[in-house]
Design a protein around this motif. Sequence first.
Motif, PDB file in Angstrom:
ATOM      1  N   UNK A 121      -3.284   8.179  -3.453  1.00  0.00           N
ATOM      2  CA  UNK A 121      -4.734   8.077  -3.246  1.00  0.00           C
ATOM      3  C   UNK A 121      -5.139   6.757  -2.599  1.00  0.00           C
ATOM      4  N   UNK A 122      -4.192   5.853  -2.421  1.00  0.00           N
ATOM      5  CA  UNK A 122      -4.510   4.535  -1.853  1.00  0.00           C
ATOM      6  C   UNK A 122      -5.227   4.693  -0.514  1.00  0.00           C
ATOM      7  N   UNK A 123      -6.412   4.136  -0.439  1.00  0.00           N
ATOM      8  CA  UNK A 123      -7.224   4.229   0.774  1.00  0.00           C
ATOM      9  C   UNK A 123      -7.011   2.970   1.608  1.00  0.00           C
ATOM     10  N   UNK A 124      -6.615   3.178   2.852  1.00  0.00           N
ATOM     11  CA  UNK A 124      -6.248   2.075   3.741  1.00  0.00           C
ATOM     12  C   UNK A 124      -7.375   1.796   4.730  1.00  0.00           C
ATOM     13  N   UNK A 125      -7.605   0.538   4.996  1.00  0.00           N
ATOM     14  CA  UNK A 125      -8.628   0.151   5.967  1.00  0.00           C
ATOM     15  C   UNK A 125      -8.086  -0.991   6.824  1.00  0.00           C
ATOM     16  N   UNK A 126      -8.177  -0.828   8.127  1.00  0.00           N
ATOM     17  CA  UNK A 126      -7.697  -1.867   9.033  1.00  0.00           C
ATOM     18  C   UNK A 126      -8.710  -2.113  10.140  1.00  0.00           C
ATOM     19  N   UNK A 127      -8.589  -3.285  10.767  1.00  0.00           N
ATOM     20  CA  UNK A 127      -9.356  -3.609  11.974  1.00  0.00           C
ATOM     21  C   UNK A 127      -8.429  -3.348  13.154  1.00  0.00           C
ATOM     22  N   UNK A 128      -8.689  -2.271  13.881  1.00  0.00           N
ATOM     23  CA  UNK A 128      -7.766  -1.812  14.918  1.00  0.00           C
ATOM     24  C   UNK A 128      -7.576  -2.826  16.041  1.00  0.00           C
ATOM     25  N   UNK A 129      -8.629  -3.550  16.390  1.00  0.00           N
ATOM     26  CA  UNK A 129      -8.516  -4.519  17.490  1.00  0.00           C
ATOM     27  C   UNK A 129      -8.311  -5.940  16.969  1.00  0.00           C
ATOM     28  N   UNK A 130      -7.502  -6.058  15.909  1.00  0.00           N
ATOM     29  CA  UNK A 130      -7.185  -7.374  15.345  1.00  0.00           C
ATOM     30  C   UNK A 130      -6.639  -8.319  16.408  1.00  0.00           C
ATOM     31  N   UNK A 131      -5.801  -7.779  17.295  1.00  0.00           N
ATOM     32  CA  UNK A 131      -5.148  -8.625  18.304  1.00  0.00           C
ATOM     33  C   UNK A 131      -6.153  -9.302  19.226  1.00  0.00           C
ATOM     34  N   UNK A 132      -7.344  -8.718  19.374  1.00  0.00           N
ATOM     35  CA  UNK A 132      -8.356  -9.291  20.265  1.00  0.00           C
ATOM     36  C   UNK A 132      -9.220 -10.335  19.555  1.00  0.00           C
ATOM     37  N   UNK A 133      -8.975 -10.550  18.268  1.00  0.00           N
ATOM     38  CA  UNK A 133      -9.781 -11.482  17.485  1.00  0.00           C
ATOM     39  C   UNK A 133      -8.980 -12.729  17.134  1.00  0.00           C
ATOM     40  N   UNK A 134      -9.681 -13.778  16.726  1.00  0.00           N
ATOM     41  CA  UNK A 134      -8.991 -15.009  16.315  1.00  0.00           C
ATOM     42  C   UNK A 134      -8.232 -14.793  15.014  1.00  0.00           C
ATOM     43  N   UNK A 135      -8.745 -13.900  14.169  1.00  0.00           N
ATOM     44  CA  UNK A 135      -8.046 -13.621  12.925  1.00  0.00           C
ATOM     45  C   UNK A 135      -8.810 -12.658  12.051  1.00  0.00           C
ATOM     46  N   UNK A 166       0.809  -1.220   0.000  1.00  0.00           N
ATOM     47  CA  UNK A 166       0.000   0.000   0.000  1.00  0.00           C
ATOM     48  C   UNK A 166       0.842   1.269   0.000  1.00  0.00           C
ATOM     49  N   UNK A 167       2.108   1.155   0.397  1.00  0.00           N
ATOM     50  CA  UNK A 167       2.978   2.327   0.355  1.00  0.00           C
ATOM     51  C   UNK A 167       3.150   3.049   1.668  1.00  0.00           C
ATOM     52  N   UNK A 168       2.700   2.469   2.776  1.00  0.00           N
ATOM     53  CA  UNK A 168       2.881   3.100   4.085  1.00  0.00           C
ATOM     54  C   UNK A 168       3.483   2.083   5.044  1.00  0.00           C
ATOM     55  N   UNK A 169       4.701   2.330   5.546  1.00  0.00           N
ATOM     56  CA  UNK A 169       5.394   1.338   6.382  1.00  0.00           C
ATOM     57  C   UNK A 169       4.710   1.041   7.705  1.00  0.00           C
ATOM     58  N   UNK A 170       4.005   2.028   8.275  1.00  0.00           N
ATOM     59  CA  UNK A 170       3.353   1.793   9.563  1.00  0.00           C
ATOM     60  C   UNK A 170       2.156   0.864   9.390  1.00  0.00           C
ATOM     61  N   UNK A 171       1.329   1.123   8.375  1.00  0.00           N
ATOM     62  CA  UNK A 171       0.226   0.216   8.099  1.00  0.00           C
ATOM     63  C   UNK A 171       0.759  -1.168   7.723  1.00  0.00           C
ATOM     64  N   UNK A 172       1.861  -1.196   6.973  1.00  0.00           N
ATOM     65  CA  UNK A 172       2.454  -2.474   6.573  1.00  0.00           C
ATOM     66  C   UNK A 172       2.951  -3.259   7.775  1.00  0.00           C
ATOM     67  N   UNK A 173       3.331  -2.553   8.853  1.00  0.00           N
ATOM     68  CA  UNK A 173       3.820  -3.239  10.057  1.00  0.00           C
ATOM     69  C   UNK A 173       2.693  -3.886  10.849  1.00  0.00           C
ATOM     70  N   UNK A 174       1.459  -3.601  10.477  1.00  0.00           N
ATOM     71  CA  UNK A 174       0.253  -4.094  11.181  1.00  0.00           C
ATOM     72  C   UNK A 174       0.137  -3.520  12.584  1.00  0.00           C
ATOM     73  N   UNK A 175       0.822  -2.416  12.859  1.00  0.00           N
ATOM     74  CA  UNK A 175       0.683  -1.773  14.167  1.00  0.00           C
ATOM     75  C   UNK A 175      -0.748  -1.296  14.383  1.00  0.00           C
ATOM     76  N   UNK A 176      -1.448  -1.014  13.282  1.00  0.00           N
ATOM     77  CA  UNK A 176      -2.838  -0.581  13.367  1.00  0.00           C
ATOM     78  C   UNK A 176      -3.796  -1.705  13.013  1.00  0.00           C
TER      79      UNK A 176
END
Length: 691
Positions: free
Chosen positions: A657-671, A559-569
């Motif tokens: 213009x790449x629009x990023x979408x993440x599930x912030x509480x991924x760590x609390x889910x099975x996957x 996606x072009x963003x290292x922080x999103x790529x790190x899955x920190x979010x």
Amino acid sequence: MAASTASQIIEAIGGAGNVKSLTHCATRLRFELVDAGKVDQHRLETMKGVLGAVPQSGDRYQVVIGGAVATMYENIMHLPEMAGVDAGKGAVAGDKAQSDADVKAAERAKVRGKVAWMDSFFEYLSDSCPILGVLLGASIIIALINLCISIGIVPGEEANTSLVFIKAIWKGVFYFLPIMIAYNASKKLKVDPWLGGSIMAALMTPQFADLMDSEKWKGVTTCVKSATLGTTSCSTKVFGIPMLLNDYSGNVFVPLLMAAVLALVYHGLKKIIPDSVQIVFVPFFSMIIVGALTAFLIGPLGILAGNWLGVGLAWLNGHAPFIFAILIPMLYPFLVPLGLHWPLNALMLMNIQSLGYDFIQGPMGVWNFACFGATAGVLFISIRDKNKDMRQTSLGALAAGLLGGVSEPSLYGIHLRYKLIYKRMLVGCFAGGVVIAVLGWLFPSVTAAGESVRGVTTNAFAFTSLLTIPVFSQMWVYAVSIAVSFIVSMVLIIMLDYRTPEQKAEMNAASESDGTAVETAPADAAPVATATATATATAVRTTTVGAPVAGHVVSLDDAGDPVFASRALGEGVGIQPTDSTVVAPVSGVLQTVAETGHAFGLKTDDGIEVLVHVGIDTVKMNGEGFHVAVSANQRVNAGDTLVTVDFDKVKEAGYSTTTLMTVLNTAALAGVTPKTGVDVQAGQEVLDIQR
């Protein structure tokens, strides 16, 4: 837990590379960042151990921790990645989503951040807060001494050398307060703090104070008593130049003014003096120039300004006590979150020095106890509803308030998150203000000098807690007033609640997902609240998340963003858009809506937290080309328009213009499983949620 939270804070602040410097005060971590746009405020706000996150002007940021701030600071500074941060060698890290719709940030945005110099000025004043710890400790000593004397446990000072020693402990704090403030203020302005402290100390030496002895310096020093201020003013001649002499002990304004002038001189000298001899000649010339300016000009002006400010408020207190006693508790709830209350605190210290007493702390105590009463109401409801997290938060905040007189844990941990509290709390402030105004008029205080003063007074700077009630003159008037403000606020919170129907529904959903007890709506609750709670109780679990915009789906790695790529979010996808309309990917409540329209945070009824970040670095466009269709705390359905974006304008500005979408509480889910490499329309499934 603490070490884990420390790491999470640094991740959410943009990584160690985004931190230029880190300090802390009584309740807050104070960051100076490379780029404040990299802060994930939503993540900070929802992080356990964090009471609040407050953007400042420029690239400064505050994270409110509460009483454990010193421990948290140590944990952060011991992280391996934080090595060298004090030297300011941070490097730019990847962009993180910044939420400007946060409740507290929005409150500050009304005043702060729009006029940079004013923001910096009040930030400079409030950064004297590292001394608040010793002030709090001293105020408790004062209260305990006064209590012991008043009930006859210990004899007066004349017959008790032990009491003289104990008094010296707290008096030392206030006597040498100017040196402490000069040290902190100089450090804030990037000046050698010991230099600032030593210049202020010069005006407090026994030799300098001895110049005020008109008997010893007959014909050189003359003293005149001011009928208005009730103080003695002395003058002498130094090098043939008249110099006004003052007692600078306990003063606040003079060291603040001195440090500001010192910063100009100090940094100016560093520009013209060669590096090889700066260590000698910069302090040398600074001490001579600023020391003389402070003694001849800055000191007398600071004393005069502080005295007349105190006299002005004293006039208002004496001639319009009802206005004064109600105005102070009604203003403080808005001054404290904005950081604008410190000038009044400084004035309290000045009043004690110049007038011999202070009359602001009584009405201020009314606000504090209205604040604590509201927190007590929240605690009652959290116990009734078996809400463990809120019970812990409110109990800790209430203890800090009642025993320490500190309001920040209540404000940042609870009140500014649930704005209905303010409506209830202000009624308590008003009620207590009316009581202290009426009783203070009918039963005036008598100062140590025998002067009758309308209202409640004290001759010591005291944080307004249960322990410091004995330091107030007309103690019973003060006690009744704060009791009224406390009880009114608490009862209103218990009767009317502190949450909107949507906030109650969100808490219900969180309780269900955590397996804890679910609160029930009161019998007289509004129909919409009951309907919302019912809908929440029967909410279908979220199993998929739709695309927020039509386009080609790519992995976060591409996606072009290292922080999103790190899955920190959290896990998610990037979408290269082919349409201008960005929609809600799920149904839920909009917890955050960036004013610039580049970021949205949603939470479903069953607790899934989704972040939609439109473009990369688009926060720098300041909303140009973004037409937001929603607002914070609004409930939306999947497919509802969030924002319409002119992506051509985004490209012209040089941003992705790449629009990023993440599930912030991924760590609390099975996957969370992304579906990438496909073209989709808005609303089509791109994420699978596993429980």
